[in-house]
Design a protein around this motif. Structure first.
Motif, mmCIF file in Angstrom:
data_model
loop_
_atom_site.group_PDB
_atom_site.id
_atom_site.type_symbol
_atom_site.label_atom_id
_atom_site.label_comp_id
_atom_site.label_asym_id
_atom_site.label_seq_id
_atom_site.Cartn_x
_atom_site.Cartn_y
_atom_site.Cartn_z
ATOM 1 N N ALA A 180 7.930 2.468 27.413
ATOM 2 C CA ALA A 180 6.657 2.873 26.812
ATOM 3 C C ALA A 180 6.909 3.490 25.450
ATOM 4 C CB ALA A 180 5.930 3.878 27.706
ATOM 5 N N LEU A 181 5.980 3.258 24.539
ATOM 6 C CA LEU A 181 5.965 3.923 23.230
ATOM 7 C C LEU A 181 4.940 5.035 23.293
ATOM 8 C CD1 LEU A 181 6.543 4.167 20.152
ATOM 9 C CD2 LEU A 181 4.796 2.400 19.807
ATOM 10 N N LEU A 182 5.348 6.253 22.925
ATOM 11 C CA LEU A 182 4.457 7.409 22.929
ATOM 12 C C LEU A 182 4.224 7.818 21.486
ATOM 13 C CD1 LEU A 182 3.121 9.461 24.964
ATOM 14 C CD2 LEU A 182 5.120 10.889 24.593
ATOM 15 N N CYS A 183 2.995 7.624 20.963
ATOM 16 C CA CYS A 183 2.729 7.956 19.559
ATOM 17 C C CYS A 183 1.273 8.365 19.396
ATOM 18 C CB CYS A 183 3.076 6.792 18.638
ATOM 19 S SG CYS A 183 2.118 5.287 18.897
ATOM 20 N N PHE A 184 1.069 9.411 18.583
ATOM 21 C CA PHE A 184 -0.273 9.949 18.367
ATOM 22 C C PHE A 184 -0.589 10.093 16.885
ATOM 23 C CE2 PHE A 184 0.438 11.007 22.760
ATOM 24 C CZ PHE A 184 -0.813 10.849 23.337
ATOM 25 N N GLY A 185 -0.064 9.200 16.059
ATOM 26 C CA GLY A 185 -0.405 9.216 14.647
ATOM 27 C C GLY A 185 0.297 10.313 13.890
ATOM 28 N N ASP A 215 12.025 6.723 36.124
ATOM 29 C CA ASP A 215 12.253 5.274 36.119
ATOM 30 C C ASP A 215 11.769 4.613 34.830
ATOM 31 O OD1 ASP A 215 13.306 5.469 38.648
ATOM 32 O OD2 ASP A 215 11.410 5.018 39.652
ATOM 33 N N TRP A 216 11.198 5.431 33.923
ATOM 34 C CA TRP A 216 10.695 4.924 32.656
ATOM 35 C C TRP A 216 11.534 5.461 31.504
ATOM 36 C CZ3 TRP A 216 6.250 1.927 31.391
ATOM 37 C CH2 TRP A 216 5.554 1.442 32.507
ATOM 38 N N GLN A 217 11.608 4.661 30.452
ATOM 39 C CA GLN A 217 12.219 5.089 29.192
ATOM 40 C C GLN A 217 11.141 5.093 28.117
ATOM 41 O OE1 GLN A 217 15.506 6.058 28.580
ATOM 42 N NE2 GLN A 217 15.673 6.059 30.824
ATOM 43 N N PHE A 218 11.181 6.114 27.244
ATOM 44 C CA PHE A 218 10.142 6.293 26.238
ATOM 45 C C PHE A 218 10.731 6.258 24.829
ATOM 46 C CE2 PHE A 218 8.764 8.412 30.074
ATOM 47 C CZ PHE A 218 7.435 8.028 30.213
ATOM 48 N N ILE A 219 10.073 5.530 23.957
ATOM 49 C CA ILE A 219 10.350 5.633 22.522
ATOM 50 C C ILE A 219 9.325 6.596 21.948
ATOM 51 C CG2 ILE A 219 10.488 4.409 20.319
ATOM 52 C CD1 ILE A 219 11.184 1.881 21.909
ATOM 53 N N VAL A 220 9.782 7.619 21.232
ATOM 54 C CA VAL A 220 8.895 8.680 20.753
ATOM 55 C C VAL A 220 9.036 8.828 19.246
ATOM 56 C CG1 VAL A 220 9.010 9.890 22.967
ATOM 57 C CG2 VAL A 220 10.615 10.508 21.149
#
Length: 359
Positions: free
Chosen positions: A213-218, A234-239
């Motif tokens: 998942a990509l986590l981004c809020f501008g 179990d998830w990997q995040f790009i932040v």
């Protein structure tokens, strides 16, 4: 051919969708010269307008809405900022008009593309150049919805918006009753500039797309506890937030990469309501988990449009902040059909035609 882009500094999304339009225009007509007139950071422009040769004029053309974070609005502070900007605009318009007149080649066709600062109309009038609006809303609708002292600013914005040649109308649009021809666009989004394998190697990324998942809020971001990411081992995040990179299952997006560059690695984007993020995610077949926003008229339209056209989940802010993201549950399917992805090409065709007609 000279294209001046007056870009709102309210948020990065305005710049991202203008970048897609101008990149398409440069491919159609390599002789075009571009000037970006905006207070968006130079670092953002270099990363977002990749491959485009341009000159940057760091001008503030609008206020938008003053925000404490990605989801909040401050109407009182917005009024104060609008009053301050109004005092600065006459001198800025005159100085920028003189600079543009000096740098325009003899007989060179010129056009202004504005997304969507109302004051661009005053600059266009001073120069005598055609003006094309580009966007999915105007500040007239946002200010009218907030009401109170901002109602007068809504009326002034509407008067400015009526002084143009056309509207390149993006999807997820609010009413834009400006008395101008509308050119309906499909989604306009930049494309990833690297192959997914190259991005994976750069990030040392080994996660399956179905668990990424990509986590981004501008640009403003949103405070998020890194421990919330670790609730989903179990998830990997790009932040994009350095603080979130402290989570064991988080990887920081590099300064040389844009969110759209890593979307092919992800099955879902976790974000706020935002046109450009929606457009990029949908163009890369990503689902969207969206934290609902109140007090900003565009957000409701974006959320309704997403339910029609994309796999999605809407979360209230409380559930998001408590980590109730439901990542392992299927996203809701769209109720309608996918949107066309021809926004940048259709918009660039119109701008090029206008330039050719102004010879």
């Amino acid at each position: 051919m000279l294209v001046l882009a007056c870009i709102s500094s309210h948020g990065f999304g305005h710049g991202a969708r203008v970048a897609a339009l101008l990149q398409a225009l440069a491919k159609r007509q390599p002789a075009c010269r571009f000037v970006l007139s905006t207070a968006l950071p130079a670092s953002f422009l270099r990363r977002t307008f990749v491959g485009l040769r341009y000159e940057h004029r760091p001008c503030v053309w609008d206020v938008g809405v003053v925000q404490a974070d990605a989801l909040g609005s401050d109407p009182a502070a917005t009024v104060l900022a609008l009053e301050a900007l109004e005092q600065q605009l006459p001198a800025q318009i005159e100085s920028e008009a003189r600079w543009l007149e000096q740098h325009r080649l003899p007989g060179e066709p010129a056009v202004i593309v504005a997304d969507v600062p109302p004051a661009a109309a005053r600059l266009a009038e001073r120069l005598g150049w055609p003006l094309v609006w580009h966007g999915n809303f105007g500040w007239d609708a946002i200010y009218a919805d907030l009401g109170g002292p901002l109602q007068a600013w809504a009326e002034q914005a509407l008067a400015d918006y009526k002084r143009g040649q056309a509207i390149l109308r993006c999807p997820f649009a609010l009413p834009m009753p400006w008395g101008l021809p509308h050119v309906p666009l499909g989604l306009g989004a930049s494309r990833p500039r690297l192959a997914p394998q190259a991005v994976s190697e750069r990030l040392n990324w080994r996660s399956l797309r179905s668990r990424s998942a990509l986590l981004c809020f501008g640009g403003l971001g949103l405070p998020v506890d890194p421990a919330l990411l670790e609730r989903w081992p179990d998830w990997q995040f790009i932040v994009v937030n350095q603080a979130l990179a402290d989570a064991a299952n988080a990887t920081l997006l590099g300064d040389d990469l844009r969110p759209v560059d890593v979307m092919p690695l992800c099955s879902v984007v976790i974000t706020k309501p935002g046109y450009s993020t929606f457009a990029e995610a949908l163009s890369q077949d990503c689902g969207l988990i969206v934290v609902e926003r109140q007090g900003f008229a565009e957000a409701a339209v974006l959320q309704q449009g997403l339910q029609q056209h994309g796999f999605h989940r809407l979360l209230n802010r409380s559930n998001f902040e408590q980590g109730h993201w439901q990542l392992n549950d299927p996203l809701r399917p769209p109720e309608g059909q996918p949107l066309a992805l021809d926004g940048a090409s259709t918009g660039s065709d119109f701008v090029l035609t206008l330039l050719e007609q102004s010879r």
